[in-house]
Enzyme design. Structure first.
Site, PDB file in Angstrom:
ATOM      1  N   ASP A   1     -23.254   0.127 -30.222  1.00 49.55           N
ATOM      2  CA  ASP A   1     -22.994  -0.552 -29.341  1.00 49.55           C
ATOM      3  C   ASP A   1     -23.071   0.195 -27.895  1.00 49.55           C
ATOM      4  O   ASP A   1     -22.323  -0.402 -26.866  1.00 49.55           O
ATOM      5  CB  ASP A   1     -21.457  -1.262 -29.356  1.00 49.55           C
ATOM      6  CG  ASP A   1     -20.310  -0.210 -29.627  1.00 49.55           C
ATOM      7  OD1 ASP A   1     -20.602   0.819 -29.910  1.00 49.55           O
ATOM      8  OD2 ASP A   1     -19.118  -0.629 -29.327  1.00 49.55           O
TER       9      ASP A   1
ATOM     10  N   ASP B   1     -24.814   5.091 -29.730  1.00 49.23           N
ATOM     11  CA  ASP B   1     -24.591   4.233 -30.911  1.00 49.23           C
ATOM     12  C   ASP B   1     -24.867   2.768 -30.668  1.00 49.23           C
ATOM     13  O   ASP B   1     -25.366   2.420 -30.149  1.00 49.23           O
ATOM     14  CB  ASP B   1     -23.166   4.736 -31.197  1.00 49.23           C
ATOM     15  CG  ASP B   1     -22.180   3.935 -30.578  1.00 49.23           C
ATOM     16  OD1 ASP B   1     -22.419   3.705 -29.410  1.00 49.23           O
ATOM     17  OD2 ASP B   1     -20.915   3.413 -31.260  1.00 49.23           O
TER      18      ASP B   1
ATOM     19  N   SER C   1     -19.729  -0.995 -33.848  1.00 51.47           N
ATOM     20  CA  SER C   1     -20.041   0.396 -33.471  1.00 51.47           C
ATOM     21  C   SER C   1     -21.029   0.799 -34.085  1.00 51.47           C
ATOM     22  O   SER C   1     -22.142   0.605 -34.120  1.00 51.47           O
ATOM     23  CB  SER C   1     -18.654   1.096 -33.157  1.00 51.47           C
ATOM     24  OG  SER C   1     -18.841   2.244 -32.655  1.00 51.47           O
ATOM     25  N   HIS C   2     -20.712   2.113 -34.557  1.00 53.90           N
ATOM     26  CA  HIS C   2     -21.730   3.050 -35.329  1.00 53.90           C
ATOM     27  C   HIS C   2     -22.028   2.658 -36.792  1.00 53.90           C
ATOM     28  O   HIS C   2     -22.627   3.197 -37.479  1.00 53.90           O
ATOM     29  CB  HIS C   2     -21.264   4.483 -35.170  1.00 53.90           C
ATOM     30  CG  HIS C   2     -19.941   4.642 -35.333  1.00 53.90           C
ATOM     31  ND1 HIS C   2     -18.736   4.256 -34.617  1.00 53.90           N
ATOM     32  CD2 HIS C   2     -19.404   5.426 -36.646  1.00 53.90           C
ATOM     33  CE1 HIS C   2     -17.637   4.489 -35.300  1.00 53.90           C
ATOM     34  NE2 HIS C   2     -18.002   5.107 -36.504  1.00 53.90           N
TER      35      HIS C   2
ATOM     36  N   LYS D   1     -15.482   3.946 -23.256  1.00 57.43           N
ATOM     37  CA  LYS D   1     -16.497   5.208 -23.565  1.00 57.43           C
ATOM     38  C   LYS D   1     -17.703   4.514 -23.293  1.00 57.43           C
ATOM     39  O   LYS D   1     -17.982   3.444 -23.233  1.00 57.43           O
ATOM     40  CB  LYS D   1     -16.243   5.930 -24.661  1.00 57.43           C
ATOM     41  CG  LYS D   1     -16.325   5.217 -25.841  1.00 57.43           C
ATOM     42  CD  LYS D   1     -15.840   5.974 -27.076  1.00 57.43           C
ATOM     43  CE  LYS D   1     -16.149   5.001 -28.358  1.00 57.43           C
ATOM     44  NZ  LYS D   1     -15.173   5.304 -29.353  1.00 57.43           N
TER      45      LYS D   1
ATOM     46  N   ASP E   1     -21.535   2.937 -26.600  1.00 56.39           N
ATOM     47  CA  ASP E   1     -20.329   3.684 -26.151  1.00 56.39           C
ATOM     48  C   ASP E   1     -20.171   5.078 -26.498  1.00 56.39           C
ATOM     49  O   ASP E   1     -19.522   5.791 -25.943  1.00 56.39           O
ATOM     50  CB  ASP E   1     -19.014   2.990 -26.491  1.00 56.39           C
ATOM     51  CG  ASP E   1     -18.582   2.668 -27.845  1.00 56.39           C
ATOM     52  OD1 ASP E   1     -19.419   3.203 -28.698  1.00 56.39           O
ATOM     53  OD2 ASP E   1     -17.559   2.247 -27.846  1.00 56.39           O
ATOM     54  N   ARG E   2     -21.019   5.585 -27.532  1.00 55.69           N
ATOM     55  CA  ARG E   2     -20.960   6.837 -27.814  1.00 55.69           C
ATOM     56  C   ARG E   2     -22.138   7.685 -27.382  1.00 55.69           C
ATOM     57  O   ARG E   2     -23.128   6.840 -27.181  1.00 55.69           O
ATOM     58  CB  ARG E   2     -20.963   7.079 -29.496  1.00 55.69           C
ATOM     59  CG  ARG E   2     -19.595   6.573 -29.996  1.00 55.69           C
ATOM     60  CD  ARG E   2     -19.719   6.920 -31.526  1.00 55.69           C
ATOM     61  NE  ARG E   2     -18.382   6.372 -31.942  1.00 55.69           N
ATOM     62  CZ  ARG E   2     -18.004   7.018 -33.222  1.00 55.69           C
ATOM     63  NH1 ARG E   2     -18.695   7.791 -34.003  1.00 55.69           N
ATOM     64  NH2 ARG E   2     -16.789   6.605 -33.604  1.00 55.69           N
TER      65      ARG E   2
HETATM   66  C1  G1P Z   1     -13.290   6.680 -34.945  1.00 57.30           C
HETATM   67  C2  G1P Z   1     -13.330   7.637 -34.229  1.00 57.30           C
HETATM   68  C3  G1P Z   1     -12.311   7.592 -32.827  1.00 57.30           C
HETATM   69  C4  G1P Z   1     -13.049   6.405 -32.186  1.00 57.30           C
HETATM   70  C5  G1P Z   1     -13.304   5.400 -33.045  1.00 57.30           C
HETATM   71  C6  G1P Z   1     -13.870   4.013 -32.594  1.00 57.30           C
HETATM   72  O1  G1P Z   1     -11.958   6.104 -35.539  1.00 57.30           O
HETATM   73  O2  G1P Z   1     -12.495   8.974 -34.895  1.00 57.30           O
HETATM   74  O3  G1P Z   1     -12.260   8.529 -32.261  1.00 57.30           O
HETATM   75  O4  G1P Z   1     -12.046   6.000 -31.108  1.00 57.30           O
HETATM   76  O5  G1P Z   1     -13.982   5.369 -34.089  1.00 57.30           O
HETATM   77  O6  G1P Z   1     -15.334   4.312 -31.923  1.00 57.30           O
HETATM   78  P1  G1P Z   1     -11.286   6.658 -36.825  1.00 57.30           P
HETATM   79  O7  G1P Z   1     -12.321   5.953 -37.921  1.00 57.30           O
HETATM   80  O8  G1P Z   1     -11.072   8.008 -36.818  1.00 57.30           O
HETATM   81  O9  G1P Z   1     -10.106   5.540 -36.952  1.00 57.30           O
HETATM   82 ZN    ZN Z   2     -19.491   2.507 -30.672  1.00 55.82          ZN
END
Ligand code: G1P
Ligand code: ZN
Length: 541
Positions: free
Chosen positions: A279, A277, A113-114, A376, A281-282
Site C-alpha cells: 500500500d 510495500d 499492507s505488505h 508513514k 507506506d513502507r
Molecule cells: C507490523 C510492524 C509495525 C507496523 C505494522 C503495520 O506490526 O511491526 O511496526 O506499524 O506492522 O505496518 P506487528 O505485526 O509487529 O504488530
Molecule cells: Zn503498508
C-alpha cells in the site's frame, strides 16, 4: 436502486489489530463479513450521515469488489460524498493526503499492507480519521464494540459505479468523485522536496532502481521519479499493480526484495535502490553494496533534515516506536530535540504530529514519515534520501559511514518466528513478563541485565495510557532486547525479537555477529528454541 436493511449478527474476530482489520481474503469474502465490518466502522464513528469519506486501496485481489460494497453502504447510510481513487486505487499515504487536503471526515483504505494478496492471501480494511491518520485507540475500540453488537447493516442494491475515469457521479443521492490517485500526492512531494536539485542529480548520471513490487506505488513512482524528476525510463521496476502482486510478498526488506538486493550488491549496481510495500507506506533504502536499516535511515533523515526545503528550519522533535533502534535518539540528543518512544503502530504518532511535538517519525519495520501527512510514506522517504544525496553528493555508503563516525552505531536486527502455536507464544511472553521484576542485576548468558519493563505508553497529548506493548530488557554495555507478539499476522502467532547494541568505536562489524551476545542472552532468558521447536528465526531483518 433499492435500499436494503439486512439483519445480521456479530462475527467472531472482528477486532482491528496493529493496523486495521486484517484477515485471509476468503474470510472477508464470506457472506456479511465485509458488510458487518464496514457498518461497524460507520456505527463506531457515530454514523456517516452528511459526511465526506475518502476511499481507495492497494489494488489487491477483492479490492475492486470491496470498494463497490463500501460505496453502496456509504450511500445507504446517507453519506454526502465519497472521494475515490480511479479504479479504487490509492496508496495509504495518498489517502492520508486526500483526507487532509479535502477536509474529509475520514477514509477507508482497503489493504493488508505488505501481506501477500490473492484468493489465498490476505485482505484488510483500515479506517483513518479526519487528520488523515489511522484511527486511534478510542475510535478502534468503538468500532470493535459496534462489531460486537451489530444487528443490521444498510446497503443499496445497485449497479457497480464506473470508477475507470475521473469525474463526478451520483449514487442514489450520494456524490461519488473519482480522482486521479497520483496528482495531489505528487504535487505535495514537489512542495516538500528540492525537485530541481534531484533532477540535476539524475542529469549528472546518477542511477536508480525503484522496485514497486507490483504493488500500488508503481504509478506514483513512475510519475514522480521518471516523468517529473528525469530518472531514466525503466528505473521503476515491477511498476504495474497486480491483484496478487505478481505472486510476490510486497514487503520491502532484504528477504522479500531479494531481486533488488542482488542488483544492488552486484558489480554494476546503480547508485541507489529503493522499494515500497503493498500500500506504499513502507520503504527500503539501499545504496550500491550497502543496505540501510530503517532505524539508521530514520536517524540519517533526522540528522540531514535541514537539507530539505520543508524541514529547512529544523525539526520540532522526533518519535520512534519502542522496538526501533535508538540511533535517532542520539541525533535528537545532539540537536537538542525532544524524542518520543511510542508503542508499535503508526496510530500513536498522530497525536504527537498534530500537537507539533514531532516532525519526523519512524519504525524499524520500514515505516518513516513526517507531519506532511499522518501515515508513514514510502516514496516520501525515497525522495528524502534523494534530496540528501543531491545536496551532499556522497554515496549512500559514505553518508552512513559519516553518520556512524559522528554518532556511533546502533547495531540492530529483528528476528521473527512466524506461525507459532498461539498458546506456546503467549506462554513464552507471559512467563517472561512474570519474571521481569526479578531480572535486573542477574545475568542471562553472557550479559547482565540492568532494567526490565513491560512497556506502557502514556500519551503526552491526550493522557491515555496503553499497556502491554512489549517486554523491553536492557543489558550492561548499552544493549537491549525487546520481545512482542505481532498484531498484524493472520496465522497463529508471530514472535518478534528486536536486538540492539550500541558501539561507538567498532563501526564495521557484521550486524548479526555484533548482536550475537544479545541473541545468546535472549536464548538463555527465554529458552526460545526448546519452547518453540525452532532452531532459527524464519525472517531476519
Ligand atoms: C507490523 C510492524 C509495525 C507496523 C505494522 C503495520 O506490526 O511491526 O511496526 O506499524 O506492522 O505496518 P506487528 O505485526 O509487529 O504488530
Ligand atoms: Zn503498508
Amino acid at each position: 436502486m433499492t435500499l436494503q436493511i439486512i439483519p445480521t449478527s456479530p462475527i467472531d474476530g472482528q477486532v482491528p489489530g496493529t493496523s486495521g482489520l486484517r484477515k485471509k481474503t476468503h474470510v472477508f469474502q464470506q457472506p456479511h463479513y465485509l458488510e458487518n465490518y464496514v457498518q461497524s466502522i460507520f456505527d463506531g464513528i457515530g454514523g456517516v450521515v452528511g459526511k465526506t469519506l475518502v476511499l481507495g486501496g492497494d489494488g489487491r485481489y477483492f479490492n475492486a469488489q470491496a470498494a463497490q460494497v463500501v460505496l453502496r453502504m456509504a450511500s445507504a447510510n446517507d453519506a454526502a460524498k465519497v472521494i475515490v481513487g480511479q479504479n479504487a486505487l490509492l496508496s495509504t499515504p495518498a489517502a492520508s493526503r486526500l483526507i487532509r487536503k479535502r477536509g474529509a471526515n475520514g477514509g477507508i483504505i482497503l489493504s493488508a499492507s505488505h501481506n501477500p494478496g490473492g484468493p489465498d492471501g490476505d485482505f484488510g480494511v483500515k479506517y483513518n480519521i479526519a487528520n488523515g491518520g489511522p484511527a486511534p485507540e478510542p475510535v478502534t475500540s468503538a468500532i470493535t464494540q459496534a462489531a460486537a453488537g451489530i444487528t443490521q447493516y444498510c446497503i443499496l442494491t445497485a449497479q457497480d459505479v464506473d470508477l475507470s475515469q475521473p469525474g463526478l457521479q451520483d449514487l442514489h443521492g450520494m456524490e461519488v468523485e473519482v480522482v486521479d490517485p497520483v496528482a495531489d500526492y505528487a504535487s505535495l512531494m514537489e512542495e516538500l522536496f528540492d525537485f530541481a536539485a534531484i533532477s540535476a542529480l539524475f542529469q549528472s548520471g546518477f542511477t536508480l532502481r525503484f522496485d514497486a513490487m507490483h504493488a500500488v506505488t508503481g504509478p506514483y513512482a513512475s510519475a514522480i521519479l521518471e516523468d517529473r524528476l528525469g530518472a531514466s525510463p525503466g528505473s521503476v521496476l515491477n511498476a504495474v499493480p497486480l491483484p496478487d502482486f505478481g505472486k510476490g510478498h510486497p514487503d520491502p526488506n532484504p528477504i522479500w526484495a531479494k531481486d533488488l538486493m542482488d542488483v544492488m550488491m552486484g558489480s554494476d549496481a546503480p547508485d541507489f535502490g529503493a522499494a515500497s510495500d503493498g500500500d506504499g507506506d513502507r520503504n527500503m533504502i539501499v545504496g550500491r553494496g550497502c543496505y540501510v536499516t530503517p532505524s539508521d535511515s530514520l536517524a540519517v533523515l533526522a540528522a540531514n533534515a535541514t537539507l530539505v526545503p520543508a524541514y529547512a528550519d529544523g525539526l520540532k522533535g522526533v518519535a520512534r516506536s519502542m522496538p526501533t533502534s535508538q540511533a535517532v535518539d542520539r541525533v535528537a540528543e545532539a540537536q537538542g530535540l525532544d524524542c518520543y518512544a511510542t508503542p508499535t503502530g503508526w496510530k500513536f504518532f498522530g497525536n504527537l504530529l498534530d500537537a507539533g511535538r514531532a516532525t519526523l517519525c519512524g519504525e524499524e519495520s520500514a515505516g518513516t514519515g513526517s507531519d506532511h501527512i499522518r501515515e508513514k510514506d514510502g516514496l516520501w522517504a525515497v525522495l528524502f534520501w534523494l534530496n540528501i544525496l543531491a545536496k551532499r553528493r556522497m554515496s549512500v555508503a559514505e553518508i552512513l559511514a559519516d553518520h556512524w563516525a559522528r554518532f556511533g552505531r546502533n547495531y540492530y536486527s529483528r528476528h521473527d518466528y512466524e506461525a507459532l502455536d498461539t498458546a506456546t507464544a503467549e506462554a513464552l511472553i507471559n512467563d517472561l513478563r512474570d519474571r521481569l521484576p526479578t531480572l535486573p542485576g542477574t545475568t542471562a548468558g553472557p550479559l547482565t541485565m540492568t532494567e526490565a519493563e513491560d512497556f506502557a505508553y502514556d500519551d503526552p497529548v491526550d493522557g491515555s495510557r496503553t499497556t502491554g506493548q512489549g517486554l523491553n530488557i536492557r543489558f550492561d554495555g548499552d544493549a537491549r532486547v525487546m520481545l512482542r507478539l505481532s498484531g498484524t499476522g493472520t496465522e497463529g502467532a508471530t514472535l518478534r525479537v528486536y536486538l540492539e547494541r550500541f558501539d561507538a568505536e567498532a563501526l564495521d562489524l557484521d550486524a548479526q555477529a555484533a548482536l550475537a551476545p544479545v541473541a545468546a542472552a535472549t536464548e538463555a532468558l527465554t529458552n526460545l528454541r526448546a519452547r518453540t521447536g525452532r532452531d532459527a528465526p524464519d525472517v531476519i531483518t
